[in-house]
Each structure stands twice: as C-alpha cells, then as structure tokens.
Design a protein around this motif. Sequence first.
Motif, PDB file in Angstrom:
ATOM      1  N   PRO A   8       0.801  -1.222  -0.083  1.00 45.00           N
ATOM      2  CA  PRO A   8       0.162   0.054  -0.096  1.00 45.00           C
ATOM      3  C   PRO A   8       0.911   1.189  -0.010  1.00 45.00           C
ATOM      4  N   GLY A   9       2.128   1.213   0.336  1.00 43.14           N
ATOM      5  CA  GLY A   9       3.033   2.265   0.161  1.00 43.14           C
ATOM      6  C   GLY A   9       2.800   3.097   1.751  1.00 43.14           C
ATOM      7  N   LEU A  10       3.414   4.452   1.669  1.00 46.17           N
ATOM      8  CA  LEU A  10       3.552   4.965   2.747  1.00 46.17           C
ATOM      9  C   LEU A  10       3.020   6.364   2.565  1.00 46.17           C
ATOM     10  N   ASP A  11       2.119   6.917   3.538  1.00 41.67           N
ATOM     11  CA  ASP A  11       1.463   8.285   3.398  1.00 41.67           C
ATOM     12  C   ASP A  11       2.716   9.071   3.838  1.00 41.67           C
ATOM     13  N   ALA A  12       2.382  10.580   3.610  1.00 37.36           N
ATOM     14  CA  ALA A  12       3.398  11.393   3.949  1.00 37.36           C
ATOM     15  C   ALA A  12       4.107  11.248   5.355  1.00 37.36           C
ATOM     16  N   ASP A  13       3.261  11.079   6.396  1.00 37.14           N
ATOM     17  CA  ASP A  13       3.782  11.100   7.815  1.00 37.14           C
ATOM     18  C   ASP A  13       4.671   9.681   8.058  1.00 37.14           C
ATOM     19  N   ALA A  14       4.239   8.727   7.259  1.00 30.79           N
ATOM     20  CA  ALA A  14       4.922   7.367   7.544  1.00 30.79           C
ATOM     21  C   ALA A  14       6.139   7.623   7.015  1.00 30.79           C
ATOM     22  N   ALA A  15       6.262   8.083   5.677  1.00 31.87           N
ATOM     23  CA  ALA A  15       7.377   8.171   4.926  1.00 31.87           C
ATOM     24  C   ALA A  15       8.539   8.939   5.707  1.00 31.87           C
ATOM     25  N   GLU A  16       7.954  10.071   6.601  1.00 37.19           N
ATOM     26  CA  GLU A  16       8.909  11.003   7.177  1.00 37.19           C
ATOM     27  C   GLU A  16       9.444  10.231   8.373  1.00 37.19           C
ATOM     28  N   ARG A  17       8.795   9.250   8.950  1.00 36.03           N
ATOM     29  CA  ARG A  17       9.164   8.709  10.371  1.00 36.03           C
ATOM     30  C   ARG A  17       9.660   6.987  10.095  1.00 36.03           C
ATOM     31  N   VAL A  18       9.375   6.552   9.088  1.00 31.85           N
ATOM     32  CA  VAL A  18       9.744   5.048   8.839  1.00 31.85           C
ATOM     33  C   VAL A  18      11.186   4.506   9.171  1.00 31.85           C
ATOM     34  N   LEU A  19      11.871   5.745   9.038  1.00 33.61           N
ATOM     35  CA  LEU A  19      13.394   5.327   9.309  1.00 33.61           C
ATOM     36  C   LEU A  19      13.766   5.410  10.791  1.00 33.61           C
ATOM     37  N   ASP A  20      13.005   5.944  11.470  1.00 30.85           N
ATOM     38  CA  ASP A  20      13.114   6.513  12.791  1.00 30.85           C
ATOM     39  C   ASP A  20      13.220   5.046  13.680  1.00 30.85           C
ATOM     40  N   ARG A  21      14.076   5.125  14.719  1.00 30.32           N
ATOM     41  CA  ARG A  21      14.303   3.774  15.637  1.00 30.32           C
ATOM     42  C   ARG A  21      12.855   3.882  16.339  1.00 30.32           C
ATOM     43  N   GLY A  22      12.365   2.613  16.330  1.00 30.67           N
ATOM     44  CA  GLY A  22      11.154   2.297  17.245  1.00 30.67           C
ATOM     45  C   GLY A  22       9.868   2.644  16.623  1.00 30.67           C
ATOM     46  N   GLY A  36      14.438  -2.711  12.341  1.00 27.54           N
ATOM     47  CA  GLY A  36      15.312  -3.027  10.780  1.00 27.54           C
ATOM     48  C   GLY A  36      15.683  -1.771  10.122  1.00 27.54           C
ATOM     49  N   LEU A  37      14.775  -0.810   9.629  1.00 28.43           N
ATOM     50  CA  LEU A  37      15.220   0.123   8.786  1.00 28.43           C
ATOM     51  C   LEU A  37      16.186   1.383   9.714  1.00 28.43           C
ATOM     52  N   ALA A  38      15.993   1.161  10.732  1.00 24.57           N
ATOM     53  CA  ALA A  38      16.825   2.155  11.561  1.00 24.57           C
ATOM     54  C   ALA A  38      18.276   1.570  11.684  1.00 24.57           C
ATOM     55  N   LEU A  39      18.191   0.312  11.659  1.00 19.64           N
ATOM     56  CA  LEU A  39      19.691  -0.165  11.592  1.00 19.64           C
ATOM     57  C   LEU A  39      20.396  -0.009  10.311  1.00 19.64           C
ATOM     58  N   VAL A  40      19.663  -0.263   9.073  1.00 17.45           N
ATOM     59  CA  VAL A  40      19.977  -0.017   8.040  1.00 17.45           C
ATOM     60  C   VAL A  40      20.471   1.326   7.763  1.00 17.45           C
ATOM     61  N   VAL A  41      19.874   2.451   8.329  1.00 17.63           N
ATOM     62  CA  VAL A  41      20.332   3.758   8.038  1.00 17.63           C
ATOM     63  C   VAL A  41      21.573   3.877   9.085  1.00 17.63           C
ATOM     64  N   GLN A  42      21.610   3.557  10.138  1.00 15.74           N
ATOM     65  CA  GLN A  42      23.055   3.640  11.060  1.00 15.74           C
ATOM     66  C   GLN A  42      24.065   3.018  10.285  1.00 15.74           C
ATOM     67  N   VAL A  43      23.939   1.809   9.697  1.00 16.21           N
ATOM     68  CA  VAL A  43      25.021   1.277   8.944  1.00 16.21           C
ATOM     69  C   VAL A  43      25.430   2.084   7.889  1.00 16.21           C
ATOM     70  N   ALA A  44      24.379   2.585   6.848  1.00 13.62           N
ATOM     71  CA  ALA A  44      24.656   3.310   5.703  1.00 13.62           C
ATOM     72  C   ALA A  44      25.416   4.593   6.135  1.00 13.62           C
ATOM     73  N   ARG A  45      25.080   5.271   7.079  1.00  9.02           N
ATOM     74  CA  ARG A  45      25.454   6.606   7.662  1.00  9.02           C
ATOM     75  C   ARG A  45      27.338   6.069   8.107  1.00  9.02           C
ATOM     76  N   LYS A  46      27.284   4.969   8.758  1.00  5.26           N
ATOM     77  CA  LYS A  46      28.844   4.909   9.266  1.00  5.26           C
ATOM     78  C   LYS A  46      29.688   4.899   8.223  1.00  5.26           C
ATOM     79  N   HIS A  47      29.123   4.217   6.892  1.00  6.60           N
ATOM     80  CA  HIS A  47      30.004   4.189   5.961  1.00  6.60           C
ATOM     81  C   HIS A  47      29.777   5.297   4.922  1.00  6.60           C
ATOM     82  N   ASP A  48      29.519   6.375   5.395  1.00  5.19           N
ATOM     83  CA  ASP A  48      29.446   7.778   4.772  1.00  5.19           C
ATOM     84  C   ASP A  48      28.157   7.635   3.686  1.00  5.19           C
ATOM     85  N   GLY A  49      27.048   6.904   3.975  1.00  7.00           N
ATOM     86  CA  GLY A  49      25.892   6.709   3.031  1.00  7.00           C
ATOM     87  C   GLY A  49      24.671   7.206   3.613  1.00  7.00           C
TER      88      GLY A  49
END
Length: 73
Positions: A8-22, A36-49
């Motif tokens: 179903p995708g993400l509405d605007a509010d969900a798209a803003e928050r979906v990467l937040d831990r918890g 899960g997605l919060a950990l993906v963000v953490q690893v990506a940023r650790k590697h300058d991504g």
Amino acid sequence: MRVGDSGPGLDADAAERVLDRGWTTKAEPGTGRGLGLALVVQVARKHDGDVTVARSTLGGAEFTVTLRAGAAS
C-alpha cells in the motif's frame, strides 16, 4: 541498492518517520519492532552513505541505500 514493493505504500507522515528507531506500522510502539530500517540507516551513515524513501514503480514503498565509493569499512 534499491528495494521496492507492491504494497500500500507510505503516506507522507509514515515516509517521514519510517527510518526512525522504534517506529513501525506493525505493532504498538515499544513492542520490540521498528529496528530494521533504523539499523540500515545506521550502517549506511557509518559508511558515509544514506537511505532515502520514495514510491516504488510497483506502487508501494521503495528504499534506496547509497554508499560512497571507497568508503572506509
């Protein structure tokens, strides 16, 4: 790397928050989900991504993980 789905995708509010831990669409906050997605963000940023959220051509959500070439491990 790009991953999209036909859900179903993400509405605007969900798209803003979906990467937040918890934050999750699957259960009440604080029930052990939303990591899960919060950990993906953490690893990506650790590697300058970074991770971005968009609408998939399949109709659902699409997540793109971008890493800088030659980033330190």
